[in-house]
Design a protein around this motif. Structure first.
Motif, mmCIF file in Angstrom:
data_model
loop_
_atom_site.group_PDB
_atom_site.id
_atom_site.type_symbol
_atom_site.label_atom_id
_atom_site.label_comp_id
_atom_site.label_asym_id
_atom_site.label_seq_id
_atom_site.Cartn_x
_atom_site.Cartn_y
_atom_site.Cartn_z
ATOM 1 N N ALA A 12 0.811 -1.203 0.000
ATOM 2 C CA ALA A 12 0.000 0.000 0.000
ATOM 3 C C ALA A 12 0.853 1.266 0.000
ATOM 4 O O ALA A 12 0.450 2.308 -0.478
ATOM 5 N N GLY A 13 2.047 1.218 0.574
ATOM 6 C CA GLY A 13 2.899 2.409 0.699
ATOM 7 C C GLY A 13 3.612 2.767 -0.588
ATOM 8 O O GLY A 13 4.124 3.865 -0.749
ATOM 9 N N ALA A 14 3.682 1.866 -1.508
ATOM 10 C CA ALA A 14 4.413 2.135 -2.745
ATOM 11 C C ALA A 14 3.588 3.053 -3.644
ATOM 12 O O ALA A 14 2.375 2.899 -3.771
ATOM 13 N N LYS A 15 4.220 4.029 -4.250
ATOM 14 C CA LYS A 15 3.528 4.958 -5.149
ATOM 15 C C LYS A 15 3.407 4.353 -6.531
ATOM 16 O O LYS A 15 4.324 3.681 -7.010
ATOM 17 N N GLN A 16 2.247 4.635 -7.136
ATOM 18 C CA GLN A 16 2.040 4.189 -8.494
ATOM 19 C C GLN A 16 2.662 5.211 -9.430
ATOM 20 O O GLN A 16 2.429 6.415 -9.300
ATOM 21 N N GLU A 17 3.419 4.780 -10.354
ATOM 22 C CA GLU A 17 4.016 5.695 -11.308
ATOM 23 C C GLU A 17 3.023 5.984 -12.418
ATOM 24 O O GLU A 17 2.359 5.092 -12.911
ATOM 25 N N LYS A 18 2.936 7.280 -12.764
ATOM 26 C CA LYS A 18 2.017 7.687 -13.835
ATOM 27 C C LYS A 18 2.662 7.444 -15.178
ATOM 28 O O LYS A 18 3.866 7.622 -15.352
ATOM 29 N N ALA A 19 1.824 7.105 -16.097
ATOM 30 C CA ALA A 19 2.312 6.946 -17.455
ATOM 31 C C ALA A 19 2.518 8.344 -18.040
ATOM 32 O O ALA A 19 1.735 9.255 -17.784
ATOM 33 N N PRO A 20 3.568 8.553 -18.779
ATOM 34 C CA PRO A 20 3.798 9.892 -19.352
ATOM 35 C C PRO A 20 2.672 10.249 -20.336
ATOM 36 O O PRO A 20 2.166 9.392 -21.060
ATOM 37 N N LEU A 21 2.304 11.546 -20.300
ATOM 38 C CA LEU A 21 1.239 12.012 -21.184
ATOM 39 C C LEU A 21 1.742 12.056 -22.619
ATOM 40 O O LEU A 21 2.869 12.505 -22.881
ATOM 41 N N ASP A 22 0.901 11.630 -23.499
ATOM 42 C CA ASP A 22 1.296 11.707 -24.897
ATOM 43 C C ASP A 22 0.886 13.062 -25.479
ATOM 44 O O ASP A 22 0.221 13.868 -24.838
ATOM 45 N N ILE A 23 1.286 13.322 -26.690
ATOM 46 C CA ILE A 23 1.087 14.616 -27.340
ATOM 47 C C ILE A 23 -0.399 14.896 -27.541
ATOM 48 O O ILE A 23 -0.848 16.038 -27.410
ATOM 49 N N VAL A 24 -1.206 13.885 -27.809
ATOM 50 C CA VAL A 24 -2.633 14.082 -28.038
ATOM 51 C C VAL A 24 -3.299 14.604 -26.758
ATOM 52 O O VAL A 24 -4.097 15.535 -26.791
ATOM 53 N N HIS A 25 -2.974 14.021 -25.611
ATOM 54 C CA HIS A 25 -3.558 14.464 -24.339
ATOM 55 C C HIS A 25 -3.095 15.881 -23.989
ATOM 56 O O HIS A 25 -3.873 16.707 -23.519
ATOM 57 N N GLN A 26 -1.804 16.186 -24.203
ATOM 58 C CA GLN A 26 -1.291 17.538 -23.927
ATOM 59 C C GLN A 26 -1.969 18.565 -24.824
ATOM 60 O O GLN A 26 -2.306 19.660 -24.382
ATOM 61 N N ASN A 27 -2.218 18.228 -26.066
ATOM 62 C CA ASN A 27 -2.890 19.139 -26.990
ATOM 63 C C ASN A 27 -4.341 19.360 -26.558
ATOM 64 O O ASN A 27 -4.857 20.477 -26.627
ATOM 65 N N ALA A 28 -5.016 18.321 -26.080
ATOM 66 C CA ALA A 28 -6.395 18.459 -25.613
ATOM 67 C C ALA A 28 -6.468 19.367 -24.387
ATOM 68 O O ALA A 28 -7.369 20.214 -24.267
ATOM 69 N N ILE A 29 -5.516 19.232 -23.475
ATOM 70 C CA ILE A 29 -5.472 20.106 -22.292
ATOM 71 C C ILE A 29 -5.213 21.551 -22.708
ATOM 72 O O ILE A 29 -5.848 22.484 -22.201
#
Length: 136
Positions: free
Chosen positions: A2-19
């Motif tokens: 439970a103490g271990a952090k989940q690593e996020k997947a890096p955002l791709d260009i499509v998601h960054q463009n949508a934001i």
């Protein structure tokens, strides 16, 4: 674990463009486009002369009476602009007219300087004293 952090997947260009598109749309909703510009009448206005070798010195300029009215109104003193003082500092000198009319001939209110023999003598003595102190 439970103490271990989940690593996020890096955002791709499509998601960054949508934001980025969503952020721009939010900004455009709150912005207002002004296309009519004029000079601020509440700031000092400095007129610049033409260049000495300029050919077009006699241009016809159309005067705007509404703008001239605003400019002349901004240059007025506060007692002519407003009916009541706007700040506490203006309250001090707001009514600047004298309460009674000054009459220099009225002896009750006008105490002019009068000289007698003693005051003339003391005036001459003070002048003599000052002259001798300035010379030495």
């Amino acid at each position: 674990m439970a103490g271990a952090k989940q690593e996020k997947a890096p955002l791709d260009i499509v998601h960054q463009n949508a934001i980025h598109v969503e952020t721009i749309l939010k900004e455009q909703r709150s912005q207002k486009l002004y296309t009519k510009f004029s000079i601020n009448p509440y700031k000092k206005f400095h007129v610049l002369t033409d260049k000495p070798m300029s050919k077009n010195t006699q241009e016809e300029v159309v005067e705007d009476p509404a703008f001239l009215k605003i400019i002349h109104g901004a240059c007025l003193v506060p007692t002519k602009k407003y009916t009541h003082p706007q700040t506490e500092s203006q309250e001090i000198g707001w009514i600047s007219t004298p309460l009674i009319i000054m009459d220099r001939g009225d002896k009750r209110l006008n105490f002019s300087r009068q000289n007698s023999e003693i005051t003339k003598y003391m005036d001459a003595a003070w002048r003599l004293k000052e002259q001798t102190q300035n010379l030495s």
